[in-house]
Design a protein around this motif. Structure first.
Motif, PDB file in Angstrom:
ATOM      1  N   THR A 158     -46.164 -70.036  35.321  1.00 21.34           N
ATOM      2  CA  THR A 158     -45.454 -69.842  34.054  1.00 21.34           C
ATOM      3  C   THR A 158     -45.645 -71.090  33.196  1.00 21.34           C
ATOM      4  OG1 THR A 158     -43.797 -68.758  35.377  1.00 21.34           O
ATOM      5  CG2 THR A 158     -43.220 -69.201  33.097  1.00 21.34           C
ATOM      6  N   PRO A 213     -39.053 -71.616  36.176  1.00 20.54           N
ATOM      7  CA  PRO A 213     -39.517 -71.285  37.525  1.00 20.54           C
ATOM      8  C   PRO A 213     -40.127 -72.511  38.207  1.00 20.54           C
ATOM      9  CG  PRO A 213     -40.292 -69.667  35.934  1.00 20.54           C
ATOM     10  CD  PRO A 213     -39.644 -70.754  35.157  1.00 20.54           C
ATOM     11  N   LYS A 214     -40.048 -72.515  39.511  1.00 16.30           N
ATOM     12  CA  LYS A 214     -40.486 -73.669  40.308  1.00 16.30           C
ATOM     13  C   LYS A 214     -41.915 -74.098  40.003  1.00 16.30           C
ATOM     14  CE  LYS A 214     -37.082 -74.663  43.251  1.00 16.30           C
ATOM     15  NZ  LYS A 214     -36.184 -74.368  42.118  1.00 16.30           N
ATOM     16  N   ALA A 263     -43.730 -73.755  37.449  1.00 14.62           N
ATOM     17  CA  ALA A 263     -44.104 -73.791  36.035  1.00 14.62           C
ATOM     18  C   ALA A 263     -44.891 -75.053  35.694  1.00 14.62           C
ATOM     19  CB  ALA A 263     -42.864 -73.714  35.171  1.00 14.62           C
ATOM     20  N   THR A 304     -30.008 -60.102  37.889  1.00 16.21           N
ATOM     21  CA  THR A 304     -30.731 -61.365  38.071  1.00 16.21           C
ATOM     22  C   THR A 304     -29.842 -62.506  37.610  1.00 16.21           C
ATOM     23  OG1 THR A 304     -31.748 -60.850  35.965  1.00 16.21           O
ATOM     24  CG2 THR A 304     -33.109 -60.601  37.901  1.00 16.21           C
ATOM     25  N   THR A 337     -30.808 -66.126  37.352  1.00 12.95           N
ATOM     26  CA  THR A 337     -31.477 -67.013  36.405  1.00 12.95           C
ATOM     27  C   THR A 337     -32.598 -66.254  35.741  1.00 12.95           C
ATOM     28  OG1 THR A 337     -32.857 -67.742  38.204  1.00 12.95           O
ATOM     29  CG2 THR A 337     -31.020 -69.168  37.614  1.00 12.95           C
ATOM     30  N   SER A 338     -32.694 -66.425  34.459  1.00 10.91           N
ATOM     31  CA  SER A 338     -33.792 -65.831  33.728  1.00 10.91           C
ATOM     32  C   SER A 338     -34.039 -66.737  32.545  1.00 10.91           C
ATOM     33  CB  SER A 338     -33.426 -64.422  33.277  1.00 10.91           C
ATOM     34  OG  SER A 338     -32.166 -64.417  32.659  1.00 10.91           O
TER      35      SER A 338
END
Lengths: 1011, 1011
Positions: free
Chosen positions: B49, B210-211, B213, B796, B798-799
């Motif tokens: 991402t 995201p991790k 990214a 969900t 976290t977004s």
């Protein structure tokens, strides 16, 4: 090959504005030049509104017909797939693709401008004959003509009873899909005729289209005989009714035809949508009307493309229909770019226009108090100007009042007024030992209110007794009693002095002081008043629980244990009692109690009051409890409030037609009252009811309707009363003028301007009159005045589908006010009806009024921000421009001020309450040192235009260059934009600077690096 | 001049996809070709991402620094003008202009792909050295490098207490604007370092990223030393942490630099936004990762432009921030265009993909019953498969239950269950003369429920007694009594027969029948159940007014008149009474009444009941009234209901952080109950309370916990009971399976699949057990089961900011159910706490359950449509595709069916109620003749995929050509899209057909007409 190259070059040239290449190096004049030329002459009358209808070709085996698939007045309405339904109006989302395809179409297809056509066959004939022979074979011509003259089927809305009948039909006869369809749809004639059909004439949609509108018809379709698309754009020299082509009998001016080989229906459809959207674009329709040739049209498309807003495909789903926005930017800004002949002046003018609109905003805007309340050198100058300004409106103040909306306003305000009159009457009666009671309150309200509404400068203001005056009267009465001064005479002199002082204030145009009343003060004051309303309503409700105590220990099974008996007193006490009676009847000249022989009473048959009166004592478990009434009161109170809120919101629901919803919303208070009065009658409980006096006589027998000014007090009192009068004057002045400022707020869009001096003049005169008659004093009541305005708000009735109804202003007239107060006056005779209204219902209405008047207050919105995480906060304009902590600080200061005022109000210091409001102005002045003018302009947007300009200039000098452009644009906004709907700042794509200074743009690199 | 021409040609070629010229005539391969080449290999792992941060250059006199001005994860967040605030995430609205400018920039600026950089200075060094000497003077290089290495100031969010402290500071010290600002902002180091600063590490925003990214940094600014813009696009070969450049410690992969001459800051800003938006576009970021050269990037922009959505300038205000949509189209569709090497296959594949997704929807979608309930040839095959399918989930059914959300679900369902148990227990007790009472109801509920939740196929289903069973028991008891049959034994045999029949149904896989249960039947049934809930709640409420009559004539003043006295009866009556007592005590073995000497009673001290018992009569005005209780009950009832509704909605309010709001919303029912229990305790009124039995023994003394099957009835009863058992079986089967279908609905996104056979197996077994123990029979309860699912929904956590939380599914586990029923079992010991709960509060909860379960029902939505004018109707998918009158007709049929069912339910015919639900399936089958399959697919979207396909094929054959393309696309939707969120139909701009069939497009004319 040569042609292709030529075309490429041409294409390149046309599109050059979008590409931002150094323009002056190109041989042809750019699109902007063209547009400037054709749009430059601004003397022409504005072009008519364009209504666009798009019809697509439908095949039914061999049969073909044109079926309406979408229409535009301003926004797109699409026929849904089912074919029986218009979609909601939505913003047309186009694909860039289709716009470029359309551009190609116009570049290559037939473009006939100023065709002299009178019927569709003739137009098509001319059209086809324009095409060179080599390009279209003769047999194709005939076929195209045949296709274009097929009948048009329109999407018309049927009344619901017809649809229901259709349902019945379709249930009974299980006919095939198609037959039903043709039944259901209205059909135009088999071929195109010259006269509109009945269906066209009956179509109610015509109401939505402006009178002078002209139609533009877009016809797209695929046919199997063509190998290349046939494209034509036609503008008629005179708009002509083309028979059944258009859904409504609107003459057609433009015709766009796109017929192509089969297999690409979707693509043709998109191109049709693109041209239709362009045709309703304000700027492009101007171009279309004035275009001299094909290239002008293409320049129009290029301008459109340049202004287009692009959504990235990954962040938006093209199938979501975008609801029309509340407000769209006016096309004037886009047009203004082209209305000048010299490119160099461009930027200057844009700035000037912005400044001009800002100035315009100031003239009738927030700065209004400033301009209306200039200190005039002349004696009574302000009053004279007020009268001069209001007099021409005087007749219209009456005939404009006759409207259905007035009835709901009258009912609403009437109920508010009598509730107020009764409440304050009761309280005044308590405070002054009935020297002024409910009867005086009614009479005074009716007289003062109707006179004020008839003659005052701002007839939307509703007069009423107010809290501070009540407190003043209470203190005055206690003082008089303690010092053996005759209250009524003393009060008369205070009133006279105060009236005189008011008139002096009027004569000296002292109302100019209110220009220092900014949003800060104004909102502080009105919030306080709203809180008082809410607090009082709730306090009275809680009072019911004290007044009607609930027996919590009641057990249904032990009902036999609950009784309340009247026990006869000892004989000695009876003797004492008789003595009391005698004293009382002597004091009160009341003969009723004289002849009772107490000793022979049947004590068990006495009521509670009688028992206590005759000295009996009540014994039993149920004596101090009253069942049901407290809870019933609560249900009535809370029910009325929440029902009103719900019904008021009903306007925004999806159910029922708009008109019905508006009616329900307008009459929400009346309906809630009716409903809960009905509920109360149904239960038949003995809830406390509205009690209106029925006899026209002073509450206290020892006073008349005229207070004689001399005789009862020593002479120095007449002079000394000037001192307390000063307090009253400040109170009246502040109360009156702040309410007036609130009423005359820019948001209310009042046309007939304010009359601060005239208002105060009448308040003064009425004060003198009331003092002589021994009636309460009256001053503008904030909450009820706001309610009055809210109930008289007007919105545009007809607008293009999807366009938001615009708030037009307030029905400014004197009729509602006068009728309300006349009704209040004759309420004495309405008592038999009014007595059914339970008081808790009215308290519910009070609660509603208080809460509703909080809603419009920015301060309240800012208070709510404390509870919201930053990411959830609404998109207020001031939030975008002022740091959150500054906003919170400002709000905190206001909250502290309010808290202090509230505490003052609750103590004896209430008498200096008006002075404290003056102090509020001072506090606000001090905030100037803590907050920057930029911040204040956004949060407390009441800085007169001129001062603001100066501030701006100063700032610009300080930090020039860097962010100058951005800021100056942004800062115009708080003045021209309303406080609740942020006006978007004008982002102008700097197109011209690139032209005028080509060595400076990033585009210069292009020519050097492209190798 | 030559260079310019060359450039023009190049430009032309690149942009050709947008222009839709016949491509094959051009010398270079088009953009699409390039993209297909680089995106074609699909084997690579997906790219990380991209997080984009845009920093702009700020000047402070001589000082310069980079200030963060916007950021993107998926949507744009902008730093507001005040500089202390992130805007809400919104869709980036770009101008076409800036996109074209960006394109030019990339065409002309430096593009370095796969640079091996480890620190910013080094990267900038390499970057600058790439530029030819002639184009950039050496002193400029140094200056640029200096500017680019200025420190970066980030926008970080501060906790509120720090902001408040700042407010305090700013009030006390009236420092200049700027000093304050620098205090307020977090600063990175003076120059760029290699390690991330503490502010970066502390930044909580990292949680949203995201991790894996990688960052892309956009730096734009104006400087005065440049005459031409300096543009650079850098992709690093390895993502590297560039110190304080990025707000969060995310390694940077891309760098876009735009420095230009002053005066055009706004324009640079827009270009920066354009590249930033592109970088977060799924497709473009792929291109950016894989691009081989400059032209690939430009091809990526062209593809983006081709897919872009355009809003006309006259219909939209670019300053309105567009809220992120609920759902964005996945980039996969766009990518799929390029994932193939051969152009010819394109269309086929797109169709195939759509078909594939449709099929996928069918597999776990509405068609699920069909696939799960195939008639298996094997004996018990369905049951076997159910067990095989559910067994692997068994452990996870337990450990997945431990979550905070489970607690609220347990509380909610527990309260529903005990209320239900008590209500039905009470009613059953009445109906069966206490053979089955509250105690049996509790025990049965606890046992059956916990066993079912432990072992059944669908543990989300909650078992309960239901209305039809109650009616059956009542009729059965009356029949037994009338015919002198032993009720308990008779009932046992019916239960056994019915259990056996259920097991036979399981063994023969008879549950396949439910594949005929479409939305029509399902919704009819659940609406009916909801109505029953609502009706019962309101009926009970009204019952309170009858049970506690209000004395409407009460006048507080005459309290002395109200009493209720117990009058002793005549002596003769007393004798009669004693006789009665004796008889009664003999009958009931009750010794309590024996020893009372009636004649010596103090009659005035007796309670109401005692008085009546001893034959006294009650005399007095207040005897038949009970004060306050009825109104208090109403307040509690209505208050609980509306409080629950309000709190439930609170999730969507703006106040408080999301987590707190979610908590409040989740616990809304519990909080409302607590609140109104508190209110009740506060008032201390003797409202009817929840009464739970405290002793563990059968309600009736003459029955035990086991019913012996033989001995009391003649033998033929054992056989004959098979007949009534059949009715019970149908009832159980329908009730159970319809509820199961509703629970297993596709919208709930259940992962662990259904277990229809297993469920029915356990219902049968439990039926036998309950019959033996003399407990009520249990079957799935629709409303409570739906409530159970609703309270276990997951979203969900976290977004990306602005992205809507996605509904993930339901927490499928057995823990909540088991605990609920265990709690129900031990409620006998919780009686001291539960006795504080007033019954009206529980009725309020019932009302809420009924209303809430109506909400998810499409039928109810369609009913509402009757009241809405067409233009206000919500944008339901079925409304777009089915004519309104057809929808109304369908709804009407449903309403009529419901009305008939309702009438049946209210009469004795209630016993054939289950048969009527079977009839509903028949009615639905008959509708096939009235409605087209197309309409039914949209309204009643339960047509198995295969049948639908066939229908489609048939249709296509009928009317080929014309609208074929459009319809087939649209009709895939009802199957792949959910019923409430219409999946947008895929509009693919037909780009390829133009290429492959150049003689057919409208663009061919271009070359011929352009002369």
């Amino acid at each position: 090959k040569l042609e292709l190259d030529k075309f490429k070059l041409e294409v390149k040239n046309r599109f050059v504005t979008v590409w931002q290449l150094p323009l002056e190096q190109l041989p042809l004049s750019p699109a902007a030049e063209r547009l400037r030329y054709i749009l430059g002459e601004d003397d022409d009358p504005p072009n008519p509104t364009v209504f666009t209808e798009m019809d697509t070709l439908q095949h039914d085996g061999e049969e073909m017909e044109w079926k309406e698939s979408a229409r535009w007045i301003k926004f797109e309405e699409k026929v849904e797939e089912g074919g029986e339904r218009w979609s909601k109006p939505h913003v047309s989302t186009l694909s860039l693709h289709s716009l470029f395809e359309l551009r190609t179409c116009l570049q290559t297809g037939t473009v006939l401008l100023d065709l002299d056509g009178y019927s569709l066959p003739q137009i098509i004939g001319i059209n086809l004959s324009q095409i060179e022979d080599g390009l279209l074979k003769p047999e194709l011509r005939e076929k195209i003509s045949y296709v274009l003259l097929r009948k048009h089927r329109h999407q018309t809305k049927k009344p619901i009873h017809r649809s229901l009948a259709d349902i019945g039909k379709s249930v009974s006869s299980n006919t095939s899909e198609f037959t039903r369809f043709s039944h259901a749809q209205s059909r135009s004639m088999n071929d195109i005729t010259d006269t509109p059909s009945t269906d066209q004439l009956k179509n109610k949609f015509i109401k939505k289209i402006p009178k002078d509108a002209e139609a533009s018809n877009v016809l797209v379709g695929e046919v199997d005989f063509l190998e290349k698309p046939f494209v034509a754009f036609v503008r008629l020299i005179q708009s002509t009714m083309l028979g059944g082509v258009t859904e409504v009998p609107v003459p057609t001016r433009f015709l766009f035809i796109l017929l192509g080989p089969s297999g690409k229906a979707k693509s043709y459809n998109e191109i049709g949508r693109a041209i239709a959207t362009l045709m309703v674009d304000d700027l492009f329709s101007d171009v279309a009307y004035k275009a001299r040739d094909r290239d002008d049209l293409i320049a129009g498309i290029d301008e459109f493309l340049d202004e287009v807003i692009v959504l990235p495909p990954g962040e938006w789903d093209p199938n979501i229909r975008i609801e029309p926005p509340k407000k769209v930017p006016s096309a004037e800004k886009r047009k203004s770019v082209f209305s000048l002949n010299e490119a160099g002046q461009m930027n200057g003018t844009a700035g000037g226009a912005a400044g001009g609109s800002g100035g315009g905003g100031g003239a009738n805007g927030i700065a209004a108090p400033g301009t209306l309340l200039r200190v005039f050198p002349r004696f009574c100058g302000g009053l004279y100007l007020d009268i001069k300004r209001k007099l021409p409106w005087f007749p219209s103040d009456f005939y404009e009042g006759f409207h259905i909306q007035s009835i709901s306003a009258i009912l609403f305000i009437y109920l508010g007024c009598i509730t107020n009159a009764i409440t304050f009457g009761g309280l005044l009666g308590d405070a002054t030992d009935n020297y002024q009671g409910v009867m005086e309150s009614f009479l005074g309200t009716a007289m003062a209110g109707s006179l004020f509404c008839f003659f005052a400068g701002q007839p939307l203001i509703i007069l009423s007794s107010t809290g501070p005056i009540l407190i003043f009267e209470k203190l005055l009465f206690d003082f008089s009693k303690g010092n053996s001064i005759d209250y009524m005479e003393f009060r008369l002199w205070i009133g006279l002095h105060s009236a005189l002082q008011c008139l002096v204030l009027v004569a000296t145009d002292a109302s100019f002081i209110i220009k220092y009343i900014t949003r800060f003060t104004e909102e502080g004051f009105s919030t306080l008043i709203s809180f008082i309303f809410i607090y009082d309503a709730i306090k009275k409700m809680i009072g019911a629980f004290k007044y009607y105590p609930i027996n919590a220990d009641f057990k249904a099974d032990y009902v036999t244990m609950y009784k309340c008996e009247c026990i006869a007193p000892d004989p000695g006490e009876i003797a004492q009692y008789i003595n009391n009676i005698l004293v009382y009847s002597l004091q009160h000249f009341d003969s009723k109690y004289n002849a009772i022989n107490v000793t022979v009473l049947d004590w068990t048959q006495l009521s509670k009051k009688e028992c206590l009166k005759y000295g009996g004592s009540l014994v039993g478990k149920s004596c101090k409890f009253v069942p049901d009434l407290a809870l019933m009161s609560f249900i009535l109170f809370f029910g009325t409030y929440s029902m009103t809120v719900t019904l008021k919101k009903f306007k925004f629901s999806r159910y029922f037609p708009t008109k019905l919803r508006k009616l329900i919303s307008d009459f929400s208070i009346f309906m809630s009252i009716l409903m809960f009065v009905g509920l109360d009658v149904l239960f038949g409980l003995n809830t406390p009811k509205l009690q209106v006096p029925t006899d026209f006589k002073p509450t206290r027998l020892d006073r008349g309707w005229f207070v004689f000014p001399f005789g009862k007090n020593p002479w120095w009192i007449y002079l000394a009363s000037a001192l307390p009068a000063l307090l009253v004057t400040i109170l009246i002045f502040m109360d009156q003028q702040i309410t007036a400022v609130i009423v005359n707020r820019k948001e209310h869009k009042l046309r007939k301007a304010a009359g601060y001096h005239l208002d105060l003049f009448w308040v003064g005169v009425l004060m003198a009159v009331c003092s002589f008659m021994g009636l309460p004093w009256y001053v503008a009541a904030t909450v009820i005045s706001i309610a009055h305005i809210d109930s008289l708000k007007m919105e545009t009735e007809t607008s293009a589908p999807g366009e938001q109804p615009q708030f037009l202003g307030v029905r400014e007239q004197r009729v509602t006010g006068i009728i309300v107060f006349v009704l209040t006056g004759i309420s004495v005779f309405l008592a038999p009806i009014l007595k059914y209204i339970p008081m808790p219902v009215l308290y519910g209405v009070f609660l509603y009024m208080g809460v509703a008047s909080l809603n419009g207050i920015q301060f309240w919105d800012r208070c709510k921000l404390f509870l919201m995480p930053a990411k959830h906060q609404p998109d207020y304009a001031f939030l975008r421009h002022v740091p959150l902590r500054r906003i919170h600080l400002f709000t905190l200061v206001q909250i502290i001020c309010l808290a202090i005022l509230w505490i003052l109000k609750s103590t004896v210091a209430a008498i200096i309450f008006p002075v404290m409001i003056l102090a509020l102005i001072l506090v606000r002045k001090m905030l100037d040192f803590i907050f920057s003018q930029h911040d204040l302009a956004w949060i407390d947007n009441i800085i007169p235009e001129r001062e603001k300009k100066k501030e701006d200039d100063k700032k610009k000098k300080k930090k020039k260059g860097n962010k100058g452009e951005e800021e100056s644009e942004d800062e115009v906004c708080p003045c021209s934009g309303g406080p609740r709907f942020p006006t978007p700042s004008v982002i102008k794509i700097p197109m011209e600077p690139v032209q005028s200074d080509p060595q400076n743009g990033i585009h210069c690199i292009t020519s050097k690096y492209s190798a």
